[in-house]
Design a protein around this motif. Structure first.
Motif, PDB file in Angstrom:
ATOM      1  N   GLN A 178       1.075  -1.378  -0.313  1.00  0.00           N
ATOM      2  CA  GLN A 178       0.429  -0.020   0.136  1.00  0.00           C
ATOM      3  C   GLN A 178       0.598   1.577  -0.284  1.00  0.00           C
ATOM      4  O   GLN A 178       0.361   2.034  -0.701  1.00  0.00           O
ATOM      5  N   ALA A 179       2.394   0.885   0.953  1.00  0.00           N
ATOM      6  CA  ALA A 179       2.986   2.300   0.038  1.00  0.00           C
ATOM      7  C   ALA A 179       3.119   2.771  -0.632  1.00  0.00           C
ATOM      8  O   ALA A 179       3.289   4.179  -1.016  1.00  0.00           O
ATOM      9  N   ALA A 224      11.492   3.519   6.038  1.00  0.00           N
ATOM     10  CA  ALA A 224      11.772   4.620   6.944  1.00  0.00           C
ATOM     11  C   ALA A 224      12.485   6.227   5.543  1.00  0.00           C
ATOM     12  O   ALA A 224      12.603   7.295   5.678  1.00  0.00           O
ATOM     13  N   ASP A 225      12.797   5.037   4.792  1.00  0.00           N
ATOM     14  CA  ASP A 225      13.527   6.266   3.459  1.00  0.00           C
ATOM     15  C   ASP A 225      11.935   6.470   2.404  1.00  0.00           C
ATOM     16  O   ASP A 225      12.107   7.511   2.016  1.00  0.00           O
ATOM     17  N   ALA A 249       8.939  12.066   1.404  1.00  0.00           N
ATOM     18  CA  ALA A 249       7.735  12.583   1.462  1.00  0.00           C
ATOM     19  C   ALA A 249       8.149  13.985   3.004  1.00  0.00           C
ATOM     20  O   ALA A 249       7.002  14.657   2.952  1.00  0.00           O
ATOM     21  N   GLY A 250       9.128  13.374   3.911  1.00  0.00           N
ATOM     22  CA  GLY A 250       9.648  14.926   4.278  1.00  0.00           C
ATOM     23  C   GLY A 250       8.430  14.747   5.335  1.00  0.00           C
ATOM     24  O   GLY A 250       7.937  15.411   6.445  1.00  0.00           O
ATOM     25  N   GLY A 251       8.506  13.665   5.997  1.00  0.00           N
ATOM     26  CA  GLY A 251       7.253  12.648   6.035  1.00  0.00           C
ATOM     27  C   GLY A 251       7.707  12.417   8.240  1.00  0.00           C
ATOM     28  O   GLY A 251       8.961  12.665   8.117  1.00  0.00           O
ATOM     29  N   GLN A 252       6.857  12.717   8.952  1.00  0.00           N
ATOM     30  CA  GLN A 252       7.592  11.897  10.274  1.00  0.00           C
ATOM     31  C   GLN A 252       6.988  10.116  10.083  1.00  0.00           C
ATOM     32  O   GLN A 252       5.888  10.102   9.618  1.00  0.00           O
ATOM     33  N   LEU A 253       8.322   9.495  10.562  1.00  0.00           N
ATOM     34  CA  LEU A 253       8.209   7.702  11.029  1.00  0.00           C
ATOM     35  C   LEU A 253       7.192   7.404  12.105  1.00  0.00           C
ATOM     36  O   LEU A 253       7.536   8.130  13.277  1.00  0.00           O
ATOM     37  N   ALA A 264      14.609   7.100  12.193  1.00  0.00           N
ATOM     38  CA  ALA A 264      14.173   8.584  12.114  1.00  0.00           C
ATOM     39  C   ALA A 264      15.443   9.752  12.333  1.00  0.00           C
ATOM     40  O   ALA A 264      15.770  10.495  11.726  1.00  0.00           O
ATOM     41  N   ALA A 265      16.193   9.117  13.563  1.00  0.00           N
ATOM     42  CA  ALA A 265      17.023   9.703  13.735  1.00  0.00           C
ATOM     43  C   ALA A 265      18.721  10.043  12.816  1.00  0.00           C
ATOM     44  O   ALA A 265      18.817  11.253  12.025  1.00  0.00           O
ATOM     45  N   GLU A 266      18.473   9.132  12.174  1.00  0.00           N
ATOM     46  CA  GLU A 266      19.522   9.160  10.735  1.00  0.00           C
ATOM     47  C   GLU A 266      19.586   9.785   9.737  1.00  0.00           C
ATOM     48  O   GLU A 266      19.316  10.218   8.838  1.00  0.00           O
ATOM     49  N   ARG A 267      17.723  10.280   9.521  1.00  0.00           N
ATOM     50  CA  ARG A 267      16.812  10.710   8.568  1.00  0.00           C
ATOM     51  C   ARG A 267      16.582  12.437   9.170  1.00  0.00           C
ATOM     52  O   ARG A 267      16.229  12.539   8.013  1.00  0.00           O
TER      53      ARG A 267
END
Ligand SMILES: [Zn+2]
Length: 442
Positions: A146-147, A187-188, A193-197, A226-229
């Motif tokens: 779906q993603a 996560a990638d 998409a500049g989104g929140q994980l 999340a921190a890495e990105r």
């Protein structure tokens, strides 16, 4: 046909005289004591040029609104636009969260192609825009495949709606995804998409387990990814009527231990209201230490929680929002699901969400600054510093009501509101449900 009770002048420069606005939502409000500030607003070329005490601006500059209330454009920081409006083809007669998850999964695998998701999102955004909502964060169901369908649709819709409704995205998936390689791919995708994980604090493999031991490993990986990105985090936490659900404190302690630098927003946290006062206090201390923000979804949670056939619900299904605010956490209320298996109703209307939150959570007597939970608080939580307040230099994105007080505002539906965007009244006609008939069945 526009049902608004008045139309603002069409000139580039005009005043809205003799209005009232919640003092907590006015940057640089004139001095005064009441919950509502009495104002004249000068609008110039789509922006608020000046905020003056009522009676200051000359009478020929614009209409006297007779103390009508004015609000900034409102912010919905937790929604599920990918699920919206499927109710006619994916109902949930059991009405609880477990059956909702099953009904949604069936509908998703059968129907959620790009066009289906896009058309329902378009309907939702048209509705929210007409209600005076200026920014929305939506969660997207983010398991493969779906993603791969929903994120491109989201990015196209964010582009299409730019300047009308500012869109943000967060992933939602069962916890297990972060125990697999798929978590890294997600996560990638989210970072792209500049989104929140985000995820929910439950496992796909054991959905009934309220406090899964795998949580630490999975949320640990989520925080690292999340921190890495450089991504922020947005989690569905302890959405349950079962006091065994106690993951919030574990998440907060983990974020503190790891010195996580991004923002963390947690939604729901309903089971926290069923804990002892001591455990609640410990959990809120941990959240304060970690700088965690909270969003309550009162309509959806009162609907889902404590439901059993033939049994009158005994509790309201909402988290300890008063205590959270008193502890210094940033708290918001939001709309969550609309016309889907998780909530059969709703209309993307943050004014309704606030009004229902007042009733469900008793955000009254005094009203105080609770309306900030639908405006400036979600704006701050979403990092939208110029949103959620009325202020000189800010965009003239306003909701004008006939109501002159909280009592009048909260007692009627405000269907006749005027919505002003960049200084001009917009058409507040809502999209007809018939537009979706061929998609979801009448
Ligand atoms: Zn949600």
């Amino acid at each position: 046909m526009n049902v608004s009770f008045f139309s603002p002048p069409t000139a580039g420069r005009y005043a809205l005289r003799n209005v009232r606005a919640p003092r907590c939502l006015v940057a640089g409000a004139p001095p005064g004591a009441g919950e509502l500030a009495e104002l004249d607003l000068l609008i110039d070329q789509g922006r608020i040029a000046a905020i003056e005490p009522a009676g200051t601006i000359p009478t020929d500059a614009g209409p006297d609104l007779g103390r009508s209330m004015v609000l900034p454009g409102l912010i919905d920081c937790h929604t599920h636009l990918d699920k919206g409006h499927i109710w006619p083809r994916a109902s949930n007669p059991a009405g609880d969260g477990a059956a909702a998850a099953v009904a949604t999964a069936q509908d998703r695998s059968a129907n959620w192609n790009a066009q289906d998701v896009q058309r329902r999102m378009e309907f939702a955004l048209s509705t929210a825009y007409a209600k005076g909502v200026v920014a929305i964060r939506t969660h997207l169901d983010s398991l493969a495949p779906q993603a791969g369908i929903s994120y491109p649709v989201f990015k196209a819709m964010r582009e299409r709606w730019a300047g009308r409704v500012e869109l943000q995205v967060s992933s939602i998936a069962p916890l297990d995804v972060f125990l697999r390689d798929e978590g890294r791919e997600l996560a990638d995708r989210v970072a792209d998409a500049g989104g929140q994980l985000g995820c929910v604090t439950r496992l796909l493999t054991r959905p009934g387990d309220q406090n899964p031991p795998e949580l630490d490993e999975a949320v640990g990986r989520l925080l690292s990814l999340a921190a890495e990105r450089g991504s922020n985090v947005d989690l569905h936490v302890d959405e349950s009527s079962n006091p065994e659900a106690r993951t919030l404190i574990r998440i907060a302690q983990m974020a503190s231990r790891r010195r996580f630098k991004g923002r963390i927003l947690v939604g729901h946290c309903t089971a926290l209201a069923l804990q002892t006062p001591e455990f609640i206090a410990q959990t809120l201390d941990a959240c304060a230490d970690a700088g965690i923000d909270v969003v309550s979804l009162p309509m959806c949670n009162m609907y889902l929680q404590g439901r059993a056939a033939g049994v009158t619900p005994r509790w309201r299904g909402v988290t300890v929002l008063h205590e959270m605010k008193a502890r210094g956490l940033r708290v918001a209320v939001a709309g969550d699901n609309v016309r889907d298996p998780f909530y059969a109703y709703g209309d993307h209307d943050m004014l309704e969400t606030y009004a229902q939150a007042v009733r469900i959570l008793q955000l009254d007597h005094p009203f105080g600054d609770w309306i900030a939970a639908a405006a400036s608080m979600p704006a701050q939580i979403m990092g939208l510093q110029d949103r959620g307040m009325i202020g000189a230099g800010r965009a003239a994105d306003l909701i004008v009501l006939k109501a002159r007080s909280y009592s009048e505002m909260l007692s009627r539906s405000q269907f006749d509101r005027t919505v002003i965007r960049a200084g001009k009244a917009i058409d507040t006609t809502l999209p007809d449900y018939r537009l979706l008939d061929d998609l979801v069945g009448a």
